[in-house]
Design an enzyme around this catalytic site. Structure first.
Site, short mmCIF file in Angstrom:
data_model
loop_
_atom_site.label_atom_id
_atom_site.label_comp_id
_atom_site.label_asym_id
_atom_site.label_seq_id
_atom_site.Cartn_x
_atom_site.Cartn_y
_atom_site.Cartn_z
CG LEU A 56 94.36 25.64 -30.07
CD1 LEU A 56 94.23 25.29 -31.56
CD2 LEU A 56 94.21 27.13 -29.83
CB VAL A 82 93.44 18.61 -27.94
CG1 VAL A 82 91.94 18.71 -27.64
CG2 VAL A 82 93.69 18.60 -29.44
CE LYS A 83 94.41 24.94 -21.25
NZ LYS A 83 94.08 26.31 -20.84
CB ILE A 84 90.24 17.30 -22.79
CG1 ILE A 84 90.19 17.19 -24.32
CG2 ILE A 84 89.13 16.50 -22.14
CD1 ILE A 84 90.09 15.80 -24.85
#
Ligand code: G3P
Length: 214
Positions: A56, A82-84
């Site tokens: 996400l 977590v996508k960064i």
């Protein structure tokens, strides 16, 4: 090789999961927006269908906001990654949250040096976008080869998650290079399993069987 579905469409995820070969799901703000639903609603439903990593992506462009979002996203479900984005503020945020045990998928990777920086800061995954490089007449799979060469040289645990996959040849090349994961649209997964000679051969078997039965 792990196969992730690159979609936030629940029906596509159900269909893909029914094939038994889907190990996780990746999303991005564009894919979530297409659903017309909240990220949290979609995330919770996906986690009920696929028991594997679910990426996400944060929306914030500043490190502090990314860190706050990452903590909230990670709290949705144990499978959340977590996508960064691979930008300066993203590297700062990664430096903090990777030390809090939050798994991070560093996305929008277009060079091996971006991947190197993400791995040095403890990224769980890096996502090189091969299709978008191919789209501008640049060899996307060469980027994957360069990243794997660098990661192998230094023994980084960060997994190479090949993204922006356009067709089955991307999957074959990624597998031949030893990439850890490919994330693919359902359409490409269906292309993987189909072959015209299989269909022709099965039809011939059935036709011969029907003939033998009078
Ligand atoms: O979701 C990340 C990536 O796979 C999206 O690629 O180029 O198909 O939008 P693209």
């Amino acid at each position: 090789m792990k196969l992730f579905l690159d979609t936030a469409d629940i029906d596509e995820i159900r269909e893909g999961a029914s094939l038994g070969v889907v190990d996780g799901v990746t999303t991005n703000p564009s894919l979530i927006a297409k659903t017309g639903r909240t990220l949290e609603e979609v995330a919770r439903e996906i986690c009920e269908i696929v028991d594997g990593p679910l990426s996400l992506e944060v929306i914030s462009a500043e490190a502090d906001g990314m860190i706050e979002e990452a903590r909230s996203l990670a709290a949705i479900h144990k499978n959340v990654v977590v996508k960064i984005p691979m930008i300066r503020e993203g590297l700062k945020a990664l430096n903090v949250i990777s030390q809090e045990g939050i798994r991070v998928n560093v996305t929008l990777i277009f060079s091996p040096l971006q991947a190197l920086l993400a791995a040095k800061n403890g990224a769980a995954y890096v996502s090189p976008f091969v299709g978008r490089l191919d789209d501008i007449a640049t060899d996307g799979m060469n980027l994957v080869a360069e990243i794997i060469e660098v990661f192998d040289a230094y023994g980084f645990d960060t997994e190479v998650l090949v993204a922006s996959v356009r067709h089955p040849m991307h999957i074959l090349q990624a597998a031949q290079l030893g990439a850890d994961v490919v994330t693919i649209p359902l359409k490409v997964l269906e292309q993987m399993l189909k072959h015209p000679l299989t269909d022709i051969g099965l039809e011939k078997f059935m036709a011969d069987w029907r003939k033998s039965q009078g």
